[in-house]
Write an enzyme that holds these catalytic residues in place. Structure first.
Site, short mmCIF file in Angstrom:
data_model
loop_
_atom_site.label_atom_id
_atom_site.label_comp_id
_atom_site.label_asym_id
_atom_site.label_seq_id
_atom_site.Cartn_x
_atom_site.Cartn_y
_atom_site.Cartn_z
CD GLU A 79 70.46 23.44 47.47
OE1 GLU A 79 71.36 23.85 48.23
OE2 GLU A 79 69.76 22.44 47.73
CB CYS A 83 66.13 12.01 46.02
SG CYS A 83 66.21 11.64 44.29
CB CYS A 123 69.43 16.55 39.39
SG CYS A 123 67.91 16.61 40.35
#
Ligand code: SAH
Length: 349
Positions: free
Chosen positions: A100, A341, A113
């Protein structure tokens, strides 16, 4: 040369730098200048097939198809946050694994990210990526592709990259470095090294090695506890190094690169958020030119960790500021799509 080789023993052409690509083309009897053209198709135009390289002869394209693999990630699923336009991508890797990546939109630009591994073997107790362990490390091309596919999908420039997705980047050190050099290359996306952040759970020899590369990237250390015992409980991999040695390695990184360290501290209610924890953290980091990010722990299905109340967060922050430490409380983006996160997972669920 293992990490440059693609599946089925073909050359992973997208992981080569311009010099290596030039050498490769010369070896197969092609003209040098072809390298620049092919490099641009891959790293600037982000084509997904050799046949899209229209200024290359059909014969050469056929030869490339025979001998090389053009790594392209296929999005299996894209989730878009209604709250803040954060996008979470589930990508299929060529071998069937999945990873991902997340796009966050800020005023200053787009940050992506990325994942550095399929799965993770570090075992942090609060992190979804640790569930199921490590499948394998990603190749440079697979890290690049996350940025390229997202840039193509949104039709906007990606200005910042954070290596904070699935995996431990310093557990995939050589490929990480190749990735950084390629994404910052002036003939490619040309992202400034200062706009790259690598986050690590604290592998001391690798932090020191990275310092010696003298890059201008930001290094973030996942700290999460101010003393060894508690840190080891939360992050089993931290058991391999004593906390003072980890901090010394970070000081070394700052002294070699001049880049201010970031320390990440995920606050977990009743676990690491007491005034004593804040004092100990203040004593540990006080006097350093660094930045502390306080991140209220994000809920993960398999775990029962809870975020502290706002008052506790503020108290914790204030205590650190008494030690003259720069502190930011980070609020998760993309909450409605599990994009924050520690919530990324390799499995297609
Ligand atoms: N392996 C690297 C990078 C991946 S995780 C590292 O350990 O730094 C990126 C950051 O998210 C790390 O600081 C990690 O500790 C943190 N994190 C993981 N799970 C989390 C969760 N559930 N809530 C908040 N932060 C989390």
């Amino acid at each position: 040369m293992e990490e440059r080789t693609g599946t089925a023993d073909k050359m992973d052409i997208k992981s080569l730098n311009l010099e290596q690509l030039t050498e490769f083309l010369e070896q197969i009897g092609e003209k040098k200048y072809r390298a620049k053209q092919i490099y641009e198709w891959m790293h600037v135009r982000h084509v997904s097939d050799f046949d899209e390289m229209t200024n290359i002869s059909k014969e050469l394209r056929a030869r490339l198809k025979d001998s090389c693999e053009l790594t392209v990630l296929r999005p299996l699923k894209v989730q878009i946050s209604k709250q803040d336009d954060t996008r979470k991508y589930l990508f299929a890797l060529p071998d069937g694994n999945s990873i991902e990546s997340v796009r966050m939109k800020y005023r200053h630009g787009n940050t992506v990210c990325i994942s550095s591994q399929a799965g993770c073997r570090m075992g942090c107790t609060f992190c979804a990526s640790a569930v199921g362990g490590l499948e394998r490390s990603l190749r440079p091309s697979e890290m690049l592709e996350q940025v390229y596919r997202i840039g193509t999908d949104i039709g906007e420039r990606i200005s910042n990259v954070v290596v904070m997705g699935i995996g431990e980047p310093l557990d995939n050190y050589e490929n990480l470095l190749t990735f950084i050099r390629l994404i910052c290359d002036e003939h490619g996306l040309n992202i400034s090294q200062r706009n790259i952040t690598v986050s690590t759970c604290g592998i001391v020899p690798k932090i020191r090695a990275l310092a010696d590369e003298k890059l201008q990237i930001t290094l973030a250390l996942s700290l999460h506890a101010p003393v060894q015992e508690k840190r080891k409980e939360l992050m089993p991999a931290a058991g391999a190094y004593e906390l003072p040695d980890v901090i010394k390695a970070c000081d070394y990184y700052f002294s070699k690169t001049g880049r201010r360290m970031t320390y990440e501290y995920s606050l977990i209610s009743g676990v690491n958020d007491s005034p004593q924890d804040a004092e100990a953290l203040g004593r540990l980091l006080g006097g350093r030119n660094c930045h502390v990010n306080l991140i209220p722990v994000n809920p993960v299905r398999e775990r029962s960790f809870v975020q502290p109340e706002d008052g506790i967060l503020t108290l914790f922050k204030n205590k650190l500021e008494k030690y003259k430490i720069n502190v930011t409380i980070r609020r998760a983006m993309g909450r409605d799509i599990d994009g924050a996160c520690g919530q990324l997972r390799k499995n297609y669920t």
